[in-house]
Design a protein around this motif. Structure first.
Motif, PDB file in Angstrom:
ATOM      1  N   VAL A 337      45.386  56.729  48.714  1.00 59.11           N
ATOM      2  CA  VAL A 337      46.553  56.553  47.777  1.00 59.11           C
ATOM      3  C   VAL A 337      46.501  58.061  47.386  1.00 59.11           C
ATOM      4  CG1 VAL A 337      47.703  55.572  45.746  1.00 59.11           C
ATOM      5  CG2 VAL A 337      46.067  54.147  47.218  1.00 59.11           C
ATOM      6  N   GLY A 338      47.851  58.383  47.384  1.00 59.51           N
ATOM      7  CA  GLY A 338      48.265  59.786  47.016  1.00 59.51           C
ATOM      8  C   GLY A 338      48.630  60.012  45.627  1.00 59.51           C
ATOM      9  N   PHE A 339      48.497  58.936  44.816  1.00 60.05           N
ATOM     10  CA  PHE A 339      48.968  59.111  43.538  1.00 60.05           C
ATOM     11  C   PHE A 339      47.913  58.185  42.741  1.00 60.05           C
ATOM     12  CE2 PHE A 339      51.389  55.689  45.669  1.00 60.05           C
ATOM     13  CZ  PHE A 339      51.214  54.704  44.715  1.00 60.05           C
ATOM     14  N   ASN A 340      47.995  58.278  41.321  1.00 63.96           N
ATOM     15  CA  ASN A 340      47.188  57.650  40.460  1.00 63.96           C
ATOM     16  C   ASN A 340      48.081  56.054  40.041  1.00 63.96           C
ATOM     17  OD1 ASN A 340      45.457  59.644  40.622  1.00 63.96           O
ATOM     18  ND2 ASN A 340      45.901  60.499  38.575  1.00 63.96           N
ATOM     19  N   THR A 341      47.008  55.148  39.835  1.00 59.49           N
ATOM     20  CA  THR A 341      47.578  53.873  39.885  1.00 59.49           C
ATOM     21  C   THR A 341      47.222  53.394  38.415  1.00 59.49           C
ATOM     22  OG1 THR A 341      45.758  52.994  41.168  1.00 59.49           O
ATOM     23  CG2 THR A 341      48.076  52.978  42.164  1.00 59.49           C
ATOM     24  N   SER A 342      46.138  53.929  37.857  1.00 58.18           N
ATOM     25  CA  SER A 342      45.501  53.500  36.436  1.00 58.18           C
ATOM     26  C   SER A 342      45.168  54.728  35.560  1.00 58.18           C
ATOM     27  CB  SER A 342      44.373  52.737  36.739  1.00 58.18           C
ATOM     28  OG  SER A 342      44.602  51.541  37.313  1.00 58.18           O
ATOM     29  N   GLU A 343      45.365  54.361  34.409  1.00 56.22           N
ATOM     30  CA  GLU A 343      45.307  55.638  33.385  1.00 56.22           C
ATOM     31  C   GLU A 343      44.571  54.855  32.087  1.00 56.22           C
ATOM     32  OE1 GLU A 343      48.012  59.086  33.757  1.00 56.22           O
ATOM     33  OE2 GLU A 343      48.679  57.672  32.419  1.00 56.22           O
ATOM     34  N   CYS A 344      44.126  55.648  31.078  1.00 58.64           N
ATOM     35  CA  CYS A 344      43.889  55.171  29.839  1.00 58.64           C
ATOM     36  C   CYS A 344      44.376  56.060  28.651  1.00 58.64           C
ATOM     37  CB  CYS A 344      42.162  55.078  29.378  1.00 58.64           C
ATOM     38  SG  CYS A 344      41.627  54.788  27.996  1.00 58.64           S
ATOM     39  N   HIS A 345      45.163  55.530  28.059  1.00 52.52           N
ATOM     40  CA  HIS A 345      45.882  56.295  26.830  1.00 52.52           C
ATOM     41  C   HIS A 345      45.218  55.846  25.399  1.00 52.52           C
ATOM     42  CE1 HIS A 345      49.881  56.506  29.099  1.00 52.52           C
ATOM     43  NE2 HIS A 345      48.696  57.104  29.797  1.00 52.52           N
ATOM     44  N   GLN A 346      43.926  55.204  25.543  1.00 52.37           N
ATOM     45  CA  GLN A 346      43.282  54.678  24.234  1.00 52.37           C
ATOM     46  C   GLN A 346      42.985  55.718  23.313  1.00 52.37           C
ATOM     47  OE1 GLN A 346      40.344  52.359  25.481  1.00 52.37           O
ATOM     48  NE2 GLN A 346      39.351  52.078  23.339  1.00 52.37           N
ATOM     49  N   PHE A 347      42.806  56.968  23.705  1.00 54.36           N
ATOM     50  CA  PHE A 347      42.633  57.966  22.830  1.00 54.36           C
ATOM     51  C   PHE A 347      43.778  59.050  22.505  1.00 54.36           C
ATOM     52  CE2 PHE A 347      38.922  56.578  25.340  1.00 54.36           C
ATOM     53  CZ  PHE A 347      37.870  56.234  24.517  1.00 54.36           C
ATOM     54  N   TYR A 348      44.680  58.639  22.871  1.00 53.45           N
ATOM     55  CA  TYR A 348      45.826  59.606  22.644  1.00 53.45           C
ATOM     56  C   TYR A 348      46.534  59.881  21.228  1.00 53.45           C
ATOM     57  CZ  TYR A 348      50.407  61.636  23.864  1.00 53.45           C
ATOM     58  OH  TYR A 348      51.641  62.799  24.341  1.00 53.45           O
ATOM     59  N   ASP A 349      46.240  58.721  20.654  1.00 58.15           N
ATOM     60  CA  ASP A 349      46.558  59.030  19.152  1.00 58.15           C
ATOM     61  C   ASP A 349      45.598  59.297  18.012  1.00 58.15           C
ATOM     62  OD1 ASP A 349      49.171  58.497  20.231  1.00 58.15           O
ATOM     63  OD2 ASP A 349      49.120  56.522  19.221  1.00 58.15           O
ATOM     64  N   GLU A 350      44.299  59.635  18.582  1.00 59.58           N
ATOM     65  CA  GLU A 350      43.294  59.814  17.517  1.00 59.58           C
ATOM     66  C   GLU A 350      43.477  61.149  16.773  1.00 59.58           C
ATOM     67  OE1 GLU A 350      39.315  59.886  19.743  1.00 59.58           O
ATOM     68  OE2 GLU A 350      39.422  57.614  19.505  1.00 59.58           O
ATOM     69  N   ALA A 351      43.084  61.145  15.671  1.00 62.67           N
ATOM     70  CA  ALA A 351      43.172  62.235  14.956  1.00 62.67           C
ATOM     71  C   ALA A 351      41.907  63.437  14.841  1.00 62.67           C
ATOM     72  CB  ALA A 351      43.339  62.164  13.391  1.00 62.67           C
ATOM     73  N   ASP A 352      41.031  63.082  15.653  1.00 66.69           N
ATOM     74  CA  ASP A 352      39.893  63.944  15.559  1.00 66.69           C
ATOM     75  C   ASP A 352      39.450  64.034  17.036  1.00 66.69           C
ATOM     76  OD1 ASP A 352      37.675  65.563  15.167  1.00 66.69           O
ATOM     77  OD2 ASP A 352      36.403  63.730  14.775  1.00 66.69           O
ATOM     78  N   PRO A 353      39.726  65.352  17.647  1.00 64.80           N
ATOM     79  CA  PRO A 353      40.830  66.344  17.333  1.00 64.80           C
ATOM     80  C   PRO A 353      42.162  65.946  17.280  1.00 64.80           C
ATOM     81  CG  PRO A 353      40.149  66.981  19.571  1.00 64.80           C
ATOM     82  CD  PRO A 353      39.130  65.743  19.164  1.00 64.80           C
ATOM     83  N   VAL A 354      43.050  66.623  16.754  1.00 66.68           N
ATOM     84  CA  VAL A 354      44.338  66.259  16.902  1.00 66.68           C
ATOM     85  C   VAL A 354      45.124  66.915  17.900  1.00 66.68           C
ATOM     86  CG1 VAL A 354      46.590  66.210  15.313  1.00 66.68           C
ATOM     87  CG2 VAL A 354      44.404  66.197  14.367  1.00 66.68           C
ATOM     88  N   VAL A 355      44.873  66.431  18.884  1.00 66.99           N
ATOM     89  CA  VAL A 355      45.529  67.085  20.167  1.00 66.99           C
ATOM     90  C   VAL A 355      45.529  65.565  21.025  1.00 66.99           C
ATOM     91  CG1 VAL A 355      45.133  69.096  20.313  1.00 66.99           C
ATOM     92  CG2 VAL A 355      43.463  67.747  21.253  1.00 66.99           C
TER      93      VAL A 355
END
Length: 538
Positions: A337-355
């Motif tokens: 497969v030439g592309f990604n089919t799954s991800e995880c955004h679970q840590f996206y909104d965390e504030a430590d560190p704020v990125v």
């Protein structure tokens, strides 16, 4: 001979004064051109690069699969010269494409919406800056952009911002490799979900469903992956005129310095022309857009056009890559497969560190058979055994990590180096800060935990010391309400010139950690609405 090399006589002389002159034919420029041409306005698009022949995609695939055949998109050389003056090297020509369709010709095709926090970084965390728009303001344009690009996705991401309707197409199913990761993620409490992709999971927009060439980047021979060529074709069908191989040299303003009068461009025959228009739209990407404005300096604007704030070129941002991988003891079916089919955004909104950070489960880990064979020291059955042992036995995770805006990261002109037209090339100043490094370390920690849970010993890691860019150029003509601290207004019109708009990724005040093209498209559709209103009022 490819269309990029051909020199078929083409009329590249300017039209008479038109309603809108768009500079650049990537997703941003083509969406604006299509919208306004469909509304009945006379539109000319000036594109620096060639028009690639879509019937040649199979030959381009061959060029990609056979090392040494060269870049299939004609990147590099004197035309694309640049210099690098930052504390960290920036490989600009590894990513950008100049041609009809822009960098969507060879992009990966991942299209997520920014999260709500991305528009409120200063208010929420006291870092970066706020956008002058909210997620809610952009939400209807996100839906329209997903329809225009043809997005396959599912409503299975518990961390995604609110949606108003399903994606245009159903999501691609998880890959075999994703199923390997799923058990380990469940054990660790990590939520996997689908990836919105701008590629067809079914026939859509007169293009076929994906047939699995597996070479999405740099080339999709089937046409299932969206490129802005689709939108350019629609714009032309609606009456827009697209002139390729017409690099704009500078913009010239009126005597009062209030409006842009003409775009001066060069053609392959050595001629220079000027296209006049009622409105101008600069859509050249995060590097060439500030470069064109800086090249357009005049006696009245000695620091460049639209640059009364002094911020044109500043706050250059990218996303940083973090990754880890190793060898698994069962077939992983990588590179199928030439592309990604799954991800995880679970840590996206965390504030430590704020990125912001999003985790990716890669479907292209490990060496390809071609590169493995070319680099091997063995022959015959021994070589076959080596390839069978190395191919399809790897797993890897990636991540994109947010880089907050910093004034010292910028695009300038380098007068000591010139391009094929004698213009100073862009000079890139790029560096990382400690907050970004902390985000990269956090990504590596999670990736190592997942691999360890799988029983895989990480054989390689990309972290703060050896990270590189994701080639998402953002932030060099930032958007805001204050002319002293921004270049364009919330409607994407420049503060300084009342008939000049800037679309693309350069107006992003912050960049989040999501691939930027869907937001580029949404902002372009917003700008097109405002442009149409201004044309109707004139």
């Amino acid at each position: 001979m490819s269309s990029a090399e051909s020199d078929t006589p083409t009329d590249r002389t300017p039209s008479g004064r038109v309603d809108v002159c768009v500079i650049g034919s990537g997703p941003a420029g083509s969406l604006v051109a299509h919208r306004l041409a469909a509304a009945g306005y006379e539109v000319v698009v000036l594109e620096a690069g060639p028009r690639f022949d879509e019937s040649e995609r199979t030959e381009q695939l061959d060029a990609h699969l056979r090392p040494g055949e060269g870049n299939p998109w004609d990147v590099g050389g004197e035309r694309d010269a640049y210099t690098d003056a930052g504390e960290r090297g920036y490989p600009l020509n590894a990513a950008r494409v100049k041609g009809v369709g822009g960098s969507t010709l060879h992009w990966q095709g991942m299209v997520m919406r920014l999260h709500e926090r991305d528009f409120e970084m200063d208010s929420r965390y006291g870092v970066g800056t706020d956008w002058p728009l909210s997620y809610t303001d952009l939400q209807p344009y996100y839906a329209e952009a997903e329809s225009a690009l043809g997005v396959a996705g599912a409503d299975d991401n518990p961390y995604a911002p609110p949606r108003e309707e399903p994606h245009p197409m159903s999501a691609f199913p998880p890959s075999h490799s994703d199923s390997i990761f799923a058990e380990a993620c469940e054990s660790l409490g990590l939520d996997m979900h689908s990836v919105p992709n701008a590629r067809n999971s079914e026939a859509y927009d007169d293009a076929s469903a994906c047939v699995g060439y597996g070479t999405c980047r740099p080339v999709c021979p089937s046409g299932a992956k969206y490129t802005a060529e689709r939108t350019v074709a629609k714009a032309e069908a609606a009456g827009a005129r697209v002139i390729d191989r017409a690099p704009v040299q500078r913009l010239e303003h009126d005597s009062a310095g209030e409006t842009v009068e003409r775009a001066v461009y060069a053609t392959p025959d050595g001629e220079t022309h000027a296209q006049t228009a009622r409105r101008f739209v600069v859509a050249c990407g995060g590097v060439e857009t500030p470069r064109l404005l800086l090249l357009s300096r005049s006696e009245q604007y000695p620091d460049g056009l639209a640059n009364s704030s002094g911020l044109v070129g500043r706050y250059f941002m990218d996303h940083l890559f973090a990754g880890a991988g190793g060898t698994y003891d069962r077939p992983t079916e990588q590179n199928h497969v030439g592309f990604n089919t799954s991800e995880c955004h679970q840590f996206y909104d965390e504030a430590d560190p704020v990125v912001g950070m999003k985790l990716e489960f890669l479907n292209y880990a490990g060496p390809s058979p071609v590169l493995g064979a070319l680099n091997a020291d063995t022959w015959g059955d021994e070589l076959l055994g080596d390839l069978q042992g190395a191919y399809g036995t790897h797993v890897a995770m990636g991540a994109l990590v947010e880089q907050l805006p910093r004034s010292e990261n910028r695009i300038e002109l380098d007068p000591s180096t010139t391009d094929d037209h004698g213009n100073p090339v862009p000079e890139i100043h790029w560096s990382l800060d400690d907050r970004t490094r902390a985000g990269l370390r956090r990504a590596n920690e999670i990736q190592t935990a997942v691999l360890t849970e799988l029983g895989v010993s990480p054989e390689w890691t990309v972290g703060p010391e050896d990270t590189g860019p994701a080639y998402h150029h953002m932030g060099t003509t930032r958007m805001g309400t204050d002319p002293a601290s921004s270049v364009v207004r919330p409607d994407l019109r420049t503060h300084d010139l009342r008939n000049c708009w800037i679309v693309g990724s350069s107006p992003f005040p912050t960049g989040g950690a999501m691939n930027p093209t869907l937001t580029i498209a949404a902002l372009s559709l917003l700008a097109a609405d405002r442009l149409e209103e201004s044309l109707a009022q004139a």
